[in-house]
Design a protein around this motif. Structure first.
Motif, PDB file in Angstrom:
ATOM      1  N   ALA A   1       0.833  -1.207   0.000  1.00 18.11           N
ATOM      2  CA  ALA A   1       0.000   0.000   0.000  1.00 18.11           C
ATOM      3  C   ALA A   1       0.866   1.256   0.000  1.00 18.11           C
ATOM      4  N   ALA A   2       1.970   1.232   0.761  1.00 14.57           N
ATOM      5  CA  ALA A   2       2.888   2.381   0.787  1.00 14.57           C
ATOM      6  C   ALA A   2       3.475   2.627  -0.598  1.00 14.57           C
TER       7      ALA A   2
ATOM      8  N   PHE B   1       4.344  10.040   0.146  1.00 13.11           N
ATOM      9  CA  PHE B   1       5.156   9.255   1.067  1.00 13.11           C
ATOM     10  C   PHE B   1       4.279   8.871   2.254  1.00 13.11           C
ATOM     11  N   ALA B   2       4.350   7.614   2.669  1.00 11.18           N
ATOM     12  CA  ALA B   2       3.492   7.148   3.757  1.00 11.18           C
ATOM     13  C   ALA B   2       4.318   6.467   4.840  1.00 11.18           C
TER      14      ALA B   2
ATOM     15  N   SER C   1      11.562   8.243   7.805  1.00  4.70           N
ATOM     16  CA  SER C   1      12.406   8.199   6.608  1.00  4.70           C
ATOM     17  C   SER C   1      12.976   6.813   6.361  1.00  4.70           C
ATOM     18  N   ASP C   2      13.368   6.121   7.440  1.00  7.16           N
ATOM     19  CA  ASP C   2      13.954   4.784   7.273  1.00  7.16           C
ATOM     20  C   ASP C   2      12.944   3.832   6.642  1.00  7.16           C
ATOM     21  N   TYR C   3      11.686   3.913   7.093  1.00  7.29           N
ATOM     22  CA  TYR C   3      10.654   3.042   6.529  1.00  7.29           C
ATOM     23  C   TYR C   3      10.412   3.394   5.066  1.00  7.29           C
ATOM     24  N   CYS C   4      10.298   4.690   4.762  1.00 13.50           N
ATOM     25  CA  CYS C   4      10.064   5.102   3.375  1.00 13.50           C
ATOM     26  C   CYS C   4      11.201   4.648   2.472  1.00 13.50           C
ATOM     27  N   ARG C   5      12.426   4.816   2.938  1.00 11.80           N
ATOM     28  CA  ARG C   5      13.582   4.446   2.121  1.00 11.80           C
ATOM     29  C   ARG C   5      13.626   2.937   1.909  1.00 11.80           C
ATOM     30  N   HIS C   6      13.264   2.174   2.929  1.00  5.17           N
ATOM     31  CA  HIS C   6      13.292   0.715   2.831  1.00  5.17           C
ATOM     32  C   HIS C   6      12.224   0.199   1.866  1.00  5.17           C
ATOM     33  N   VAL C   7      11.022   0.783   1.934  1.00  4.50           N
ATOM     34  CA  VAL C   7       9.902   0.265   1.150  1.00  4.50           C
ATOM     35  C   VAL C   7       9.845   0.889  -0.250  1.00  4.50           C
TER      36      VAL C   7
END
Length: 434
Positions: free
Chosen positions: A341-342, A352-353, A390-396
């Motif tokens: 979904a992201a 960005f989610a 940011s870490d989650y966004c960059r990872h996904v």
């Protein structure tokens, strides 16, 4: 508007008393005992109505027996120099960005409203208020901004060692400011237990005007209700069918705020939220608050350091399982569905989610066929600025959003250079020193 307790329906207190007492003596939490019908007012507002005007009008409607319309407008105007943003992603999908505040969190609005309410009413009636709260750092950064110039409010903010951030020198109590930050030994649970123990001494609480800034405090919760009529006003002329909210779970403060908005006659048709261990879906599809398996009388007292919004949710529906089933829709969302979904939010809409926003969108996607077939629409809630994840966004996604300067400042580590405390008595002495 009068308030009662989740554990004693015979109790009836004013809004001011509910805010001042924070938690009723029976160990429950305060909830409205009567709800105003705001139908005419809700249908009058539209996309040109400012957020602060909505907050001021609703404040006046709810507190007209205690404060004049001018005072209510003063509270809202001082609280909200900023407002959320409602975006239309496509014909049947909208998103309320609740993070356009002081530090990039939806919390900014509720805490700012609470502080404005207290400062305004304490100036009128006399007295003082002292917040005693645990924080991971964000609340301190926020209060460092909004308590400046306040003459009747101070805050004792308790941190785990090494987590102080976003404070400026002039906000510190030993420099003449309103905030006394303190680092405390122990886990988060142990620190919150220590704060709770301070509040068990009711004479001490009353003597020093102690309260909390989380959604245990009904005034903080009221500050989150305003998001819902505002988002409705923004979309009402863009869509004619039924609409639903899809939101992350959080501590369920936004869910109960949305339900109170519905009680005010907001024409919302339901709330989709990811299932959790606290609020899940039964085999028959009904929402189940797992705490309900234990009778209220057999539970411990509510902890002022930990919001008890699930208890409010139980109280809201009472024994009416059918009504709850028709308004709350827990959705089982896997990590894989959330991450997909992201990615879709970014690829289709450039959004960005964080995990909460992605989970809300995943819940909507799981039910979009049913809602859209009925000419319905979803309003997603985005609680916090995605740069905080940011870490989650960059990872996904493979990219991360830029962090605005105000959020960078709120994240700046601060070294207090003060003794670390380890006991409730030390915490009490700090309160007494103020």
């Amino acid at each position: 508007m009068l308030f009662t307790s989740t554990r004693n329906n015979d109790l009836s207190v004013s809004f001011s008393q509910a805010v001042r007492d924070c938690i009723p003596e029976d160990g429950g939490v305060f909830v409205p005992s009567s709800i105003e019908d705001m139908r005419r007012w809700i249908y009058y507002i539209d996309e040109t109505t400012p957020f602060s005007s909505i907050a001021g009008s609703l404040t006046s409607a709810l507190m007209h027996e205690e404060f004049s319309p001018i005072i209510c407008e003063t509270i809202a105007t001082a609280a909200f120099p900023v407002e959320p943003v409602v975006r239309q992603l496509d014909g049947s999908l909208f998103m309320t960005e609740m993070y356009h505040g002081f530090t990039g969190c939806h919390r900014d609005y509720g805490v700012s409203y609470l502080c404005s309410y207290l400062e305004t009413t304490l100036q009128l009636k006399g007295g003082k208020a002292v917040f005693v709260d645990f924080t991971h750092g964000g609340l301190g950064a926020l209060m460092s901004k909004i308590l400046k110039g306040k003459k009747n409010i101070k805050a004792v903010l308790v941190y785990k060692k090494g987590t102080v951030r976003g404070l400026d020198e002039e906000s510190l109590a030993w420099n003449g400011g309103n905030i006394y930050p303190v680092e405390m030994e122990g886990t988060e649970a142990e620190i919150k237990a220590a704060i709770s123990k301070v509040f068990t001494d009711r004479s001490f609480v009353q003597q020093h005007g102690l309260t909390v800034a989380n959604t245990t405090n009904v005034c903080r919760l009221l500050g989150q209700i305003f998001f819902f009529p505002y988002s409705f006003a923004q979309v009402k002329n863009k869509f004619n069918g039924e609409f639903y909210y899809a939101m992350g779970a959080g501590n369920y403060g936004s869910l109960i705020a949305g339900l109170y908005s519905w009680r005010f006659a907001l024409p919302v048709n339901g709330f989709y939220v990811p299932s959790t261990s606290a609020l899940a879906r039964s085999a028959s599809g009904s929402p189940v608050v797992l705490d309900s398996l234990v009778d209220l009388k057999a539970r411990g007292e509510a902890n002022p350091a930990i919001p008890a919004n699930l208890e409010r949710l139980e109280s809201f529906f009472g024994k009416n399982e059918m009504m709850m089933r028709n308004f709350i829709f827990p959705v089982d969302i896997s990590d894989e569905q959330r991450d997909a979904a992201a990615k879709e939010l970014y690829m289709k809409y450039g959004v960005f989610a964080d995990k909460d926003t992605a989970s809300a969108y995943a819940a909507a996607k799981e039910n979009c066929a049913e809602v859209f077939d009925e000419d319905g629409a979803f309003i997603l809630t985005a609680y916090n600025h995605p740069s905080l994840s940011s870490d989650y966004c960059r990872h996904v996604i493979g990219e991360a959003p830029e962090m605005p300067e105000n959020i960078k400042e709120a994240q700046r580590p601060v070294q207090l250079g003060r003794p670390i405390i380890s006991s409730v008595d030390e915490l009490r002495k700090i309160v007494e020193s103020l």
